[in-house]
Design a protein around this motif. Sequence first.
Motif, PDB file in Angstrom:
ATOM      1  N   LEU A 206       0.829  -1.210   0.000  1.00 46.33           N
ATOM      2  CA  LEU A 206       0.000   0.000   0.000  1.00 46.33           C
ATOM      3  C   LEU A 206       0.866   1.263   0.000  1.00 46.33           C
ATOM      4  O   LEU A 206       0.532   2.251  -0.668  1.00 46.33           O
ATOM      5  N   PHE A 207       1.966   1.224   0.739  1.00 45.20           N
ATOM      6  CA  PHE A 207       2.888   2.370   0.740  1.00 45.20           C
ATOM      7  C   PHE A 207       3.472   2.600  -0.655  1.00 45.20           C
ATOM      8  O   PHE A 207       3.538   3.739  -1.146  1.00 45.20           O
ATOM      9  N   SER A 208       3.899   1.519  -1.310  1.00 44.54           N
ATOM     10  CA  SER A 208       4.474   1.652  -2.650  1.00 44.54           C
ATOM     11  C   SER A 208       3.427   2.111  -3.670  1.00 44.54           C
ATOM     12  O   SER A 208       3.737   2.880  -4.589  1.00 44.54           O
ATOM     13  N   LEU A 209       2.189   1.654  -3.521  1.00 48.04           N
ATOM     14  CA  LEU A 209       1.127   2.104  -4.424  1.00 48.04           C
ATOM     15  C   LEU A 209       0.838   3.598  -4.246  1.00 48.04           C
ATOM     16  O   LEU A 209       0.572   4.310  -5.224  1.00 48.04           O
ATOM     17  N   THR A 210       0.902   4.069  -3.013  1.00 46.11           N
ATOM     18  CA  THR A 210       0.735   5.509  -2.780  1.00 46.11           C
ATOM     19  C   THR A 210       1.817   6.298  -3.501  1.00 46.11           C
ATOM     20  O   THR A 210       1.548   7.330  -4.140  1.00 46.11           O
ATOM     21  N   LEU A 211       3.058   5.820  -3.435  1.00 48.33           N
ATOM     22  CA  LEU A 211       4.153   6.486  -4.145  1.00 48.33           C
ATOM     23  C   LEU A 211       3.953   6.416  -5.656  1.00 48.33           C
ATOM     24  O   LEU A 211       4.275   7.366  -6.378  1.00 48.33           O
ATOM     25  N   PHE A 239       7.660   1.327  -8.780  1.00 48.04           N
ATOM     26  CA  PHE A 239       6.944   0.216  -9.395  1.00 48.04           C
ATOM     27  C   PHE A 239       7.627  -1.118  -9.116  1.00 48.04           C
ATOM     28  O   PHE A 239       6.955  -2.137  -8.943  1.00 48.04           O
ATOM     29  N   VAL A 240       8.958  -1.115  -9.073  1.00 46.40           N
ATOM     30  CA  VAL A 240       9.647  -2.356  -8.722  1.00 46.40           C
ATOM     31  C   VAL A 240       9.368  -2.714  -7.268  1.00 46.40           C
ATOM     32  O   VAL A 240       9.178  -3.896  -6.933  1.00 46.40           O
ATOM     33  N   LEU A 241       9.337  -1.725  -6.386  1.00 42.81           N
ATOM     34  CA  LEU A 241       8.992  -1.991  -4.988  1.00 42.81           C
ATOM     35  C   LEU A 241       7.587  -2.587  -4.908  1.00 42.81           C
ATOM     36  O   LEU A 241       7.344  -3.541  -4.158  1.00 42.81           O
ATOM     37  N   CYS A 242       6.680  -2.048  -5.701  1.00 39.79           N
ATOM     38  CA  CYS A 242       5.301  -2.531  -5.715  1.00 39.79           C
ATOM     39  C   CYS A 242       5.229  -3.976  -6.206  1.00 39.79           C
ATOM     40  O   CYS A 242       4.626  -4.849  -5.575  1.00 39.79           O
ATOM     41  N   ILE A 243       5.860  -4.244  -7.350  1.00 43.78           N
ATOM     42  CA  ILE A 243       5.821  -5.605  -7.922  1.00 43.78           C
ATOM     43  C   ILE A 243       6.562  -6.588  -7.015  1.00 43.78           C
ATOM     44  O   ILE A 243       6.171  -7.760  -6.892  1.00 43.78           O
ATOM     45  N   SER A 244       7.620  -6.131  -6.359  1.00 48.68           N
ATOM     46  CA  SER A 244       8.351  -7.008  -5.436  1.00 48.68           C
ATOM     47  C   SER A 244       7.461  -7.444  -4.275  1.00 48.68           C
ATOM     48  O   SER A 244       7.507  -8.607  -3.842  1.00 48.68           O
ATOM     49  N   THR A 278      13.771 -10.466   0.008  1.00 48.27           N
ATOM     50  CA  THR A 278      13.332 -10.578  -1.384  1.00 48.27           C
ATOM     51  C   THR A 278      12.942  -9.217  -1.935  1.00 48.27           C
ATOM     52  O   THR A 278      13.363  -8.827  -3.035  1.00 48.27           O
ATOM     53  N   VAL A 279      12.128  -8.480  -1.171  1.00 43.21           N
ATOM     54  CA  VAL A 279      11.703  -7.148  -1.617  1.00 43.21           C
ATOM     55  C   VAL A 279      12.897  -6.210  -1.753  1.00 43.21           C
ATOM     56  O   VAL A 279      13.038  -5.493  -2.757  1.00 43.21           O
ATOM     57  N   VAL A 280      13.786  -6.223  -0.759  1.00 41.52           N
ATOM     58  CA  VAL A 280      14.957  -5.334  -0.795  1.00 41.52           C
ATOM     59  C   VAL A 280      15.868  -5.684  -1.960  1.00 41.52           C
ATOM     60  O   VAL A 280      16.376  -4.800  -2.664  1.00 41.52           O
ATOM     61  N   SER A 281      16.075  -6.975  -2.211  1.00 41.92           N
ATOM     62  CA  SER A 281      16.985  -7.401  -3.285  1.00 41.92           C
ATOM     63  C   SER A 281      16.465  -6.986  -4.655  1.00 41.92           C
ATOM     64  O   SER A 281      17.207  -6.427  -5.472  1.00 41.92           O
ATOM     65  N   PHE A 282      15.181  -7.265  -4.918  1.00 46.90           N
ATOM     66  CA  PHE A 282      14.619  -6.897  -6.219  1.00 46.90           C
ATOM     67  C   PHE A 282      14.627  -5.379  -6.415  1.00 46.90           C
ATOM     68  O   PHE A 282      14.907  -4.894  -7.515  1.00 46.90           O
ATOM     69  N   THR A 283      14.330  -4.646  -5.360  1.00 42.77           N
ATOM     70  CA  THR A 283      14.315  -3.182  -5.470  1.00 42.77           C
ATOM     71  C   THR A 283      15.719  -2.629  -5.642  1.00 42.77           C
ATOM     72  O   THR A 283      15.937  -1.666  -6.384  1.00 42.77           O
ATOM     73  N   PHE A 284      16.703  -3.257  -4.978  1.00 45.09           N
ATOM     74  CA  PHE A 284      18.088  -2.788  -5.075  1.00 45.09           C
ATOM     75  C   PHE A 284      18.601  -2.890  -6.516  1.00 45.09           C
ATOM     76  O   PHE A 284      19.364  -2.018  -6.966  1.00 45.09           O
ATOM     77  N   VAL A 285      18.198  -3.923  -7.226  1.00 47.31           N
ATOM     78  CA  VAL A 285      18.637  -4.069  -8.623  1.00 47.31           C
ATOM     79  C   VAL A 285      18.144  -2.880  -9.452  1.00 47.31           C
ATOM     80  O   VAL A 285      18.892  -2.316 -10.266  1.00 47.31           O
ATOM     81  N   GLN A 286      16.880  -2.471  -9.229  1.00 41.70           N
ATOM     82  CA  GLN A 286      16.357  -1.319  -9.975  1.00 41.70           C
ATOM     83  C   GLN A 286      17.059  -0.035  -9.569  1.00 41.70           C
ATOM     84  O   GLN A 286      17.329   0.828 -10.422  1.00 41.70           O
ATOM     85  N   VAL A 287      17.352   0.106  -8.275  1.00 40.04           N
ATOM     86  CA  VAL A 287      18.101   1.285  -7.822  1.00 40.04           C
ATOM     87  C   VAL A 287      19.457   1.334  -8.501  1.00 40.04           C
ATOM     88  O   VAL A 287      19.927   2.412  -8.930  1.00 40.04           O
ATOM     89  N   LEU A 288      20.110   0.192  -8.646  1.00 39.38           N
ATOM     90  CA  LEU A 288      21.409   0.136  -9.305  1.00 39.38           C
ATOM     91  C   LEU A 288      21.297   0.530 -10.783  1.00 39.38           C
ATOM     92  O   LEU A 288      22.135   1.291 -11.300  1.00 39.38           O
ATOM     93  N   LEU A 328      12.313  -0.099 -17.662  1.00 40.13           N
ATOM     94  CA  LEU A 328      10.993  -0.609 -18.026  1.00 40.13           C
ATOM     95  C   LEU A 328      11.011  -2.130 -18.204  1.00 40.13           C
ATOM     96  O   LEU A 328      10.076  -2.835 -17.798  1.00 40.13           O
ATOM     97  N   GLY A 329      12.085  -2.632 -18.796  1.00 38.35           N
ATOM     98  CA  GLY A 329      12.195  -4.079 -19.012  1.00 38.35           C
ATOM     99  C   GLY A 329      12.291  -4.861 -17.721  1.00 38.35           C
ATOM    100  O   GLY A 329      11.731  -5.967 -17.611  1.00 38.35           O
ATOM    101  N   TYR A 330      12.994  -4.291 -16.743  1.00 39.43           N
ATOM    102  CA  TYR A 330      13.117  -4.983 -15.455  1.00 39.43           C
ATOM    103  C   TYR A 330      11.761  -5.053 -14.751  1.00 39.43           C
ATOM    104  O   TYR A 330      11.429  -6.080 -14.144  1.00 39.43           O
ATOM    105  N   ILE A 331      10.980  -3.962 -14.849  1.00 45.29           N
ATOM    106  CA  ILE A 331       9.622  -3.988 -14.282  1.00 45.29           C
ATOM    107  C   ILE A 331       8.788  -5.062 -14.975  1.00 45.29           C
ATOM    108  O   ILE A 331       8.069  -5.840 -14.330  1.00 45.29           O
ATOM    109  N   GLY A 332       8.878  -5.129 -16.305  1.00 42.62           N
ATOM    110  CA  GLY A 332       8.127  -6.126 -17.054  1.00 42.62           C
ATOM    111  C   GLY A 332       8.539  -7.544 -16.711  1.00 42.62           C
ATOM    112  O   GLY A 332       7.694  -8.446 -16.618  1.00 42.62           O
ATOM    113  N   LEU A 333       9.851  -7.754 -16.500  1.00 48.69           N
ATOM    114  CA  LEU A 333      10.348  -9.089 -16.158  1.00 48.69           C
ATOM    115  C   LEU A 333       9.780  -9.559 -14.824  1.00 48.69           C
ATOM    116  O   LEU A 333       9.310 -10.711 -14.696  1.00 48.69           O
TER     117      LEU A 333
END
Length: 427
Positions: A206-211, A239-244, A278-288, A328-333
């Motif tokens: 819900l926090f990520s959806l608000t963002l 969006f990666v935080l949300c999908i994660s 899991t959430v932190v790892s997936f989000t960290f890749v997008q941050v990178l 965009l591709g990482y979000i889609g993946l």
Amino acid sequence: MSSILEDRTTAVQVLDQLKRVNFSRHGYHVSFDANGDPVAFYELINWKRNENGGLEFVKVGHYDDSLPIGQKFNMIKNISWSDGGGQVPVSVCSDSCPPGTRKVLQKGKPDCCYDCVPCAEGEISNTSDSSDCFPCPNEFWPNEEKNVCLPKPVEFLSMHEVLGIILAAFSVVGACLTIVTAIVFFQHRASAIVRANNSELSFLLLFSLTLCFLCSLTFIGPPSDWSCMLRHTAFGITFVLCISCVLGKTIVVLMAFKATQPGSNVAKWFGPTQQRMTVVSFTFVQVLICTIWLVLKPPFSMRNLTIYKEKIILECALGSSLGFWAVLGYIGLLAVFCFVLAVLARKLPDNFNEAKLITFSMLIFCAVWTTFIPAYISSPGKFTVAVEIFAILASSFGLIICIFVPKCFIILFRPEKNTKKNLMGKK
């Protein structure tokens, strides 16, 4: 020598006397100017044919240079022209060309015969009978009359236009809906349906959806270098935080039912700590990915003069197209991976319908972003930004409506179903 001097003296005396001559005889005035020249006096004679076909000379006025300025030219009758009318005939075969046009000579005719052709697009002429038009500078465009170059209007998705107001309103409504949902979940955090659906990941989602809803507001307004970098990175990371979070909830659903099988100990391999990692790892890749993009070739604001000739589009250039499509591709993946896992878990018992809700929400998410790509590429100007905002809002609304609205409905309007026995399929 003495005779020459006498003649010259006599001539000077005569000239001096001539300057003083001033008399009139028979209606004619005789006088001389300071140089001894006779003062100009002309009669204006109109040649015209009489009733018998012969020529007749009629005095219609006179010009007297001895009179004060403004009184020298005097007309006493109207002139009669060769066609018998009083209208002055045109001495050329073409009228004067106004500003905004240019003269083009008519082939095989005298130089006074020409056509007035409007200036070409983007060109002006600001004088009459101009033979050429000249182009306006890059950031200027002709007015409708094509006689003045005016600054081109600057266009961007503004908060003051209807489209911008509608998109901003939906962004705010979506953020408020998410906050209200979070309040409902927090007030009923001890209820069975909230506890069964992993409350920690639910609040983080819900926090990520608000963002996600709020980040769409950064796309509205005049872009600057900072806003261009903020809007793309904020969109990608939120969006990666949300999908994660959705992916973590899907894995929890699968693990929960695997754990019910005899001899299974998978629950300990995906507890709260593993979910957070899991959430932190997936989000960290997008941050990178976003960091590399910003360091090497970040987005920047630009004045686009090529899409429209008559106006300037103020927009964000991607800087590196590879960076944008990598985000965009990482979000889609992640979305596809989450969708596949949710499909695998869709046949779980109906009472535990989290997997079905996630499947439907990710189906909407993938459909929105699949149609976004061709729409984004083909949309011109500010509509490119509008398409991107629409995709963000549509996918965000799809997630919150599909995943949370059914649960809020049960919590608020069907409290009898919000029990552990009902969720476990026990009557």
